[in-house]
Design a protein around this motif. Structure first.
Motif, mmCIF file in Angstrom:
data_model
loop_
_atom_site.group_PDB
_atom_site.id
_atom_site.type_symbol
_atom_site.label_atom_id
_atom_site.label_comp_id
_atom_site.label_asym_id
_atom_site.label_seq_id
_atom_site.Cartn_x
_atom_site.Cartn_y
_atom_site.Cartn_z
ATOM 1 N N VAL A 87 1.319 -1.586 0.394
ATOM 2 C CA VAL A 87 -0.211 -0.250 0.011
ATOM 3 C C VAL A 87 0.851 1.124 0.009
ATOM 4 C CG1 VAL A 87 -1.503 1.339 1.619
ATOM 5 C CG2 VAL A 87 -2.085 -0.527 1.012
ATOM 6 N N PHE A 88 1.833 1.249 0.396
ATOM 7 C CA PHE A 88 2.772 2.756 0.995
ATOM 8 C C PHE A 88 3.877 2.245 0.097
ATOM 9 C CE2 PHE A 88 2.506 2.267 5.392
ATOM 10 C CZ PHE A 88 1.842 3.443 5.734
ATOM 11 N N LYS A 89 4.148 1.629 -1.064
ATOM 12 C CA LYS A 89 4.226 1.722 -2.310
ATOM 13 C C LYS A 89 3.719 2.166 -3.554
ATOM 14 C CE LYS A 89 6.881 -0.971 -5.802
ATOM 15 N NZ LYS A 89 6.180 -0.060 -6.951
ATOM 16 N N GLU A 90 2.299 1.283 -3.713
ATOM 17 C CA GLU A 90 1.234 2.746 -4.357
ATOM 18 C C GLU A 90 0.641 3.495 -3.913
ATOM 19 O OE1 GLU A 90 -2.199 0.096 -4.671
ATOM 20 O OE2 GLU A 90 -1.740 -1.220 -4.086
ATOM 21 N N PHE A 92 3.082 5.838 -2.857
ATOM 22 C CA PHE A 92 4.877 6.818 -2.895
ATOM 23 C C PHE A 92 4.772 6.605 -5.143
ATOM 24 C CE2 PHE A 92 6.194 6.370 0.933
ATOM 25 C CZ PHE A 92 5.814 7.303 1.893
ATOM 26 N N ASP A 93 4.193 5.662 -5.514
ATOM 27 C CA ASP A 93 3.805 5.645 -6.613
ATOM 28 C C ASP A 93 3.267 6.450 -7.610
ATOM 29 O OD1 ASP A 93 6.158 3.981 -7.266
ATOM 30 O OD2 ASP A 93 5.582 2.276 -7.422
ATOM 31 N N MET A 94 2.283 6.892 -6.887
ATOM 32 C CA MET A 94 1.111 7.785 -7.463
ATOM 33 C C MET A 94 1.912 8.843 -8.430
ATOM 34 S SD MET A 94 -2.435 7.342 -4.906
ATOM 35 C CE MET A 94 -1.740 8.522 -3.468
ATOM 36 N N GLN A 95 1.429 9.575 -9.170
ATOM 37 C CA GLN A 95 1.970 10.714 -10.620
ATOM 38 C C GLN A 95 1.203 12.329 -9.459
ATOM 39 O OE1 GLN A 95 4.866 10.371 -11.316
ATOM 40 N NE2 GLN A 95 5.445 9.122 -10.965
ATOM 41 N N SER A 96 -0.075 11.724 -8.653
ATOM 42 C CA SER A 96 -0.855 12.872 -8.785
ATOM 43 C C SER A 96 -0.272 13.913 -8.813
ATOM 44 C CB SER A 96 -1.262 12.894 -7.634
ATOM 45 O OG SER A 96 -1.881 14.360 -6.622
ATOM 46 N N LYS A 97 -0.253 15.493 -9.367
ATOM 47 C CA LYS A 97 0.637 16.676 -9.385
ATOM 48 C C LYS A 97 0.724 17.180 -7.954
ATOM 49 C CE LYS A 97 -0.744 19.479 -12.973
ATOM 50 N NZ LYS A 97 -0.459 20.683 -13.515
ATOM 51 N N ASP A 146 -7.133 8.143 0.953
ATOM 52 C CA ASP A 146 -8.482 7.506 0.983
ATOM 53 C C ASP A 146 -8.190 7.241 -0.444
ATOM 54 O OD1 ASP A 146 -8.610 9.958 -0.416
ATOM 55 O OD2 ASP A 146 -10.695 10.499 0.308
ATOM 56 N N LYS A 147 -6.976 7.077 -1.187
ATOM 57 C CA LYS A 147 -5.951 6.651 -1.958
ATOM 58 C C LYS A 147 -4.398 6.108 -1.660
ATOM 59 C CE LYS A 147 -8.682 9.445 -5.333
ATOM 60 N NZ LYS A 147 -8.252 10.317 -6.786
ATOM 61 N N GLN A 152 -7.059 2.441 4.027
ATOM 62 C CA GLN A 152 -7.396 2.369 5.723
ATOM 63 C C GLN A 152 -7.968 1.309 5.935
ATOM 64 O OE1 GLN A 152 -11.011 5.155 5.690
ATOM 65 N NE2 GLN A 152 -9.714 6.777 4.460
ATOM 66 N N GLU A 153 -8.059 0.150 5.516
ATOM 67 C CA GLU A 153 -8.167 -1.238 5.777
ATOM 68 C C GLU A 153 -7.057 -2.399 6.121
ATOM 69 O OE1 GLU A 153 -10.266 -5.049 4.569
ATOM 70 O OE2 GLU A 153 -9.856 -3.482 3.181
ATOM 71 N N VAL A 154 -5.542 -1.951 5.383
ATOM 72 C CA VAL A 154 -4.569 -2.510 5.127
ATOM 73 C C VAL A 154 -4.269 -1.878 6.582
ATOM 74 C CG1 VAL A 154 -2.673 -2.642 4.068
ATOM 75 C CG2 VAL A 154 -4.774 -3.334 2.836
ATOM 76 N N ILE A 155 -3.803 -0.623 6.549
ATOM 77 C CA ILE A 155 -2.900 0.567 7.522
ATOM 78 C C ILE A 155 -3.471 -0.554 9.050
ATOM 79 C CG2 ILE A 155 -1.766 2.164 8.336
ATOM 80 C CD1 ILE A 155 -0.599 0.684 5.746
#
Length: 339
Positions: A87-90, A92-97, A146-147, A152-155
């Motif tokens: 989940v943390f990898k996802e 930090f990989d997010m490319q949102s501006k 929330d992204k 939230q569930e996993v952490i």
């Protein structure tokens, strides 16, 4: 430097000036081989002949000598840990501006930092970071990101297991110190989570992932997924903390050093970067409640061993000291000799 507008801040051919620390603060001798001396403790070992469990004795010794140890066979399901890292990898990989270029505050409950992560004299750390509160869990969870959608569930599931493990370790430390069972039961919780992403760096000799610091916690539990980069100060030298898959690194924080009347060590540690390796870690800080009075345990104080620290409320201690990777050694301000 790449000109691609979709490239991330760390995709560079050289380290930018505002990530370069002074010569005094840069890591030295990164290519020198350093032995992994930090004890690895198997929590599944049986009781010793003297009635103490073998892990209790090993944890106490490691906490005195190093202030750090690693635990294996700790009881946290591997899937729970792997899901959290994924989940943390996802994240930090997010490319949102918004996420890629600065700080995002979500309902004032967490902060994400990247290239705006100033720590000293306008210099940045070579990392991306997310911090958020964890206690009470049911009150904090809706304030978390929330992204990705399963964050939230996993952490939350991860933190439930971390709370169990931290309570178990604190009980063993109590036993080692001779404190009554449950000494920390009503005053310690996993209060804060901090996850760090350290991308590859063009020149690790110029910058740092985290500056040398002490933790202001009781204990800190860190999962580093078998990666390297964490270093601990031992006898004036930096010692590598080896990357062991499915192991947790545990370190003694300032508050436990105070309660133990310096029988246990809160030691300086830092994170160095790598040219090729990406490091992802999850740190959870087990802290006292804000109004908890922190002072040496009465059973550990006598005429021969007087109190070395001034009593203070935890919230006042944290407010008046730098911590969590900043450049000030907070523990010093609590000592009588420094007052």
């Amino acid at each position: 430097m790449k000109e691609d507008k979709d490239s991330r801040w760390f995709e560079l051919e050289c380290v930018p000036k505002n990530y370069i620390f002074s010569k005094e603060e840069r890591p030295q001798n990164l290519d020198s081989p350093v032995c992994d001396l930090i004890p690895v403790i198997d929590l599944a070992k049986p009781k010793a002949a003297n009635g103490h469990s073998q892990p209790v004795e090993e944890i106490f010794k490691a906490s005195q000598e190093f202030g750090f140890f690693q635990v294996i066979n700790h009881g946290i399901p591997e899937k729970t840990v792997n899901d959290a890292m994924s989940v943390f990898k996802e994240f930090f990989d997010m490319q949102s501006k918004d996420v890629a270029t600065g700080i995002v505050q979500h309902k004032k409950a967490y902060i994400y930092t990247s290239s705006t992560d100033y720590v000293k004299d306008g210099v940045h750390l070579w990392r991306e970071n997310i911090k958020h509160p964890c206690h009470p869990l049911e009150e904090c969870i809706h304030l978390w990101p929330d992204k990705p959608t399963r964050y939230q569930e996993v952490i939350a599931a991860y933190l439930v297991e971390i709370q169990k493990l931290s309570s178990r370790i604190l009980e063993m430390i109590c036993e080692g110190l001779g404190l009554k069972q449950g000494y920390f039961k009503d005053t310690s919780e996993v209060q804060l989570l901090s996850s760090n992403f350290y991308p590859p760096c063009p020149d690790p000799s110029l910058t740092l992932g985290i500056l040398p610091h002490h933790d202001p916690s009781f204990i800190t539990l860190l999962y580093q997924g078998g990666s390297t980069g964490l270093q601990v100060m031992k006898d004036g030298q930096w010692v590598n903390v080896g990357g062991i898959p499915n192991a947790f690194v545990v370190n003694i924080g300032n508050q436990l050093e105070i309660i133990s009347n310096r029988k246990l060590k809160s030691v300086k540690h830092r994170v160095v970067t790598s040219t090729h390796e990406t490091r992802l870690s999850i740190a959870t800080f087990v802290n006292p409640s804000p109004d908890c009075i922190i002072e040496p345990a009465k059973i550990l104080v006598s005429e021969l061993e007087p109190s070395l620290y001034t009593a203070s409320r935890y919230k006042e201690y944290v407010h008046s000291n730098k911590a969590f990777g900043d450049y000030t050694s907070a523990i010093q301000n609590a000592l009588h000799s420094e007052s």
